[in-house]
Each structure stands twice: as C-alpha cells, then as structure tokens.
Design a protein around this motif. Sequence first.
Motif, PDB file in Angstrom:
ATOM      1  N   SER A  38       0.829  -1.206   0.000  1.00  0.00           N
ATOM      2  CA  SER A  38       0.000   0.000   0.000  1.00  0.00           C
ATOM      3  C   SER A  38       0.863   1.257   0.000  1.00  0.00           C
ATOM      4  O   SER A  38       0.604   2.208  -0.748  1.00  0.00           O
ATOM      5  CB  SER A  38      -0.915  -0.025   1.223  1.00  0.00           C
ATOM      6  OG  SER A  38      -1.621   1.172   1.361  1.00  0.00           O
ATOM      7  N   SER A  39       1.898   1.258   0.826  1.00  0.00           N
ATOM      8  CA  SER A  39       2.797   2.411   0.921  1.00  0.00           C
ATOM      9  C   SER A  39       3.498   2.680  -0.410  1.00  0.00           C
ATOM     10  O   SER A  39       3.542   3.811  -0.891  1.00  0.00           O
ATOM     11  CB  SER A  39       3.830   2.170   2.021  1.00  0.00           C
ATOM     12  OG  SER A  39       4.745   3.233   2.092  1.00  0.00           O
ATOM     13  N   ILE A  42       0.902   3.924  -3.196  1.00  0.00           N
ATOM     14  CA  ILE A  42       0.414   5.306  -3.083  1.00  0.00           C
ATOM     15  C   ILE A  42       1.521   6.322  -3.369  1.00  0.00           C
ATOM     16  O   ILE A  42       1.254   7.402  -3.897  1.00  0.00           O
ATOM     17  CB  ILE A  42      -0.265   5.569  -1.728  1.00  0.00           C
ATOM     18  CG1 ILE A  42      -1.158   6.809  -1.859  1.00  0.00           C
ATOM     19  CG2 ILE A  42       0.742   5.734  -0.609  1.00  0.00           C
ATOM     20  CD1 ILE A  42      -2.325   6.827  -0.962  1.00  0.00           C
ATOM     21  N   GLY A  62      -2.304  11.686   4.897  1.00  0.00           N
ATOM     22  CA  GLY A  62      -1.439  10.691   5.529  1.00  0.00           C
ATOM     23  C   GLY A  62      -1.686  10.558   7.025  1.00  0.00           C
ATOM     24  O   GLY A  62      -1.773   9.444   7.555  1.00  0.00           O
ATOM     25  N   ALA A  65      -4.972   8.909   7.528  1.00  0.00           N
ATOM     26  CA  ALA A  65      -4.879   7.473   7.246  1.00  0.00           C
ATOM     27  C   ALA A  65      -4.282   6.720   8.431  1.00  0.00           C
ATOM     28  O   ALA A  65      -4.750   5.626   8.781  1.00  0.00           O
ATOM     29  CB  ALA A  65      -4.057   7.230   5.982  1.00  0.00           C
ATOM     30  N   CYS A  91      -0.966   3.581   3.466  1.00  0.00           N
ATOM     31  CA  CYS A  91      -1.288   4.870   2.839  1.00  0.00           C
ATOM     32  C   CYS A  91      -0.760   6.022   3.682  1.00  0.00           C
ATOM     33  O   CYS A  91      -0.248   7.008   3.148  1.00  0.00           O
ATOM     34  CB  CYS A  91      -2.794   5.010   2.644  1.00  0.00           C
ATOM     35  SG  CYS A  91      -3.462   3.996   1.322  1.00  0.00           S
ATOM     36  N   THR A  95       2.346   8.449   2.242  1.00  0.00           N
ATOM     37  CA  THR A  95       2.116   9.863   1.932  1.00  0.00           C
ATOM     38  C   THR A  95       2.732  10.788   2.974  1.00  0.00           C
ATOM     39  O   THR A  95       3.473  11.695   2.623  1.00  0.00           O
ATOM     40  CB  THR A  95       0.618  10.186   1.796  1.00  0.00           C
ATOM     41  OG1 THR A  95      -0.065   9.769   2.965  1.00  0.00           O
ATOM     42  CG2 THR A  95       0.017   9.528   0.578  1.00  0.00           C
TER      43      THR A  95
END
Length: 191
Positions: A38-39, A42, A62, A65, A91, A95
């Motif tokens: 996910s990291s 994004i 961020g 999230a 996420c 971000t």
Amino acid sequence: MLLVGTSVGAVHIFVSLFIKSTEVSFNGGWFFTVSAISSFTIRVFAGRASDRFGRGLFITFGIAAYTLACVLLWQANSTNAFLISAIAEGCGGGTMISMITTMMADRSLPQERGQIFAICMAGFDLGIAIAAPIFGYVSEFVGYRNMFAYSATLTFLALLIFLTLSNKSLTNSLRFALGRGEDAFSLNNIN
C-alpha cells in the motif's frame, strides 16, 4: 512527527501480539506485507499529485490514514479488518513521511536541508523509540485493543496540530492543509 512516530511505533511493535490475542486466523507478517505494498503503491501517485495539489493536502491525508488505521485496529475482529487497517497504515506511511520530507525541502535552503531533515525525522524516530515503553505500560492496564484507541488519539491530535499550525495563521493553515492555499513558508513563495 513525534506524535505520529509514537503511534506508528505502537502499531509496529504491538500489532502482531494483538492479532494473536484476538485469535483471528491472520499472520502479522501479512499485515506488514499489505502495508508495504500500500505504501509503495500510493507513493507512485502521491508525489506527482502533490506537485499539482499541494503538500498540505497529502500530509493531512497521511495523518488521517494513520488515525484510521489505529481506529480500525481498535475495532478489529476479522481478517478483513486487519487487512483494511494495513492498507490505511501503508497509505499513511506512503504519503505523510514523504510529503513532510518534501515540505521540509520546500521550506529550507540547500545548505540547511540535512539539518532540517535530521531534526524533523528525529521527532519521528524518538516517537518510535518511546512507543514500546509507553504503550507497553498502557496495554497492561487497558489491553492491546484499547491501546490502539489511545494511539489513534495521538495521531488525531497530530492532525489537529497540522490543520491549525502548519502556516502563518489559522485560516492559512486550514487552507494549506486542505489543499486550498499555498505554503507561506515555502522558499518558492517568499519574495
């Protein structure tokens, strides 16, 4: 960064123990695998988008999230809940950290960036370092599940601080944090 780092540290240190305590058939390693995917995913989109829509919006996203990840962990009782929490955690990491670093670059001269980055990331690292003793102590009294509620409170506090103190005034801070205004401290915006 200190508040978010403390919350991130709590997740990274205690999530596997918490998953095991819930007796949900889910391996803690999958939590971190999903979070990493996910990291990475994004970051591919957020970097370019932040150039267009502003750093503040993505920092706000961020931190929100990370808050969501902790709230989901607080309420988690199924594999899907842990997976969604892992996605939110990824996420947040994908971000917030990169956008804070980029914002620090925007706000500093080339010869001072190393020092600025070091100070900024030191807060995050200190938060991770103190998470184990603080939240270990807290979890003895309230359990892992409720510990994540306290962790969510820290990231929510960080979000409020960013929304209100990220620019020269409350109004400018809100506008910047919501992608509706410029960063008054960016060297690109200073005459």
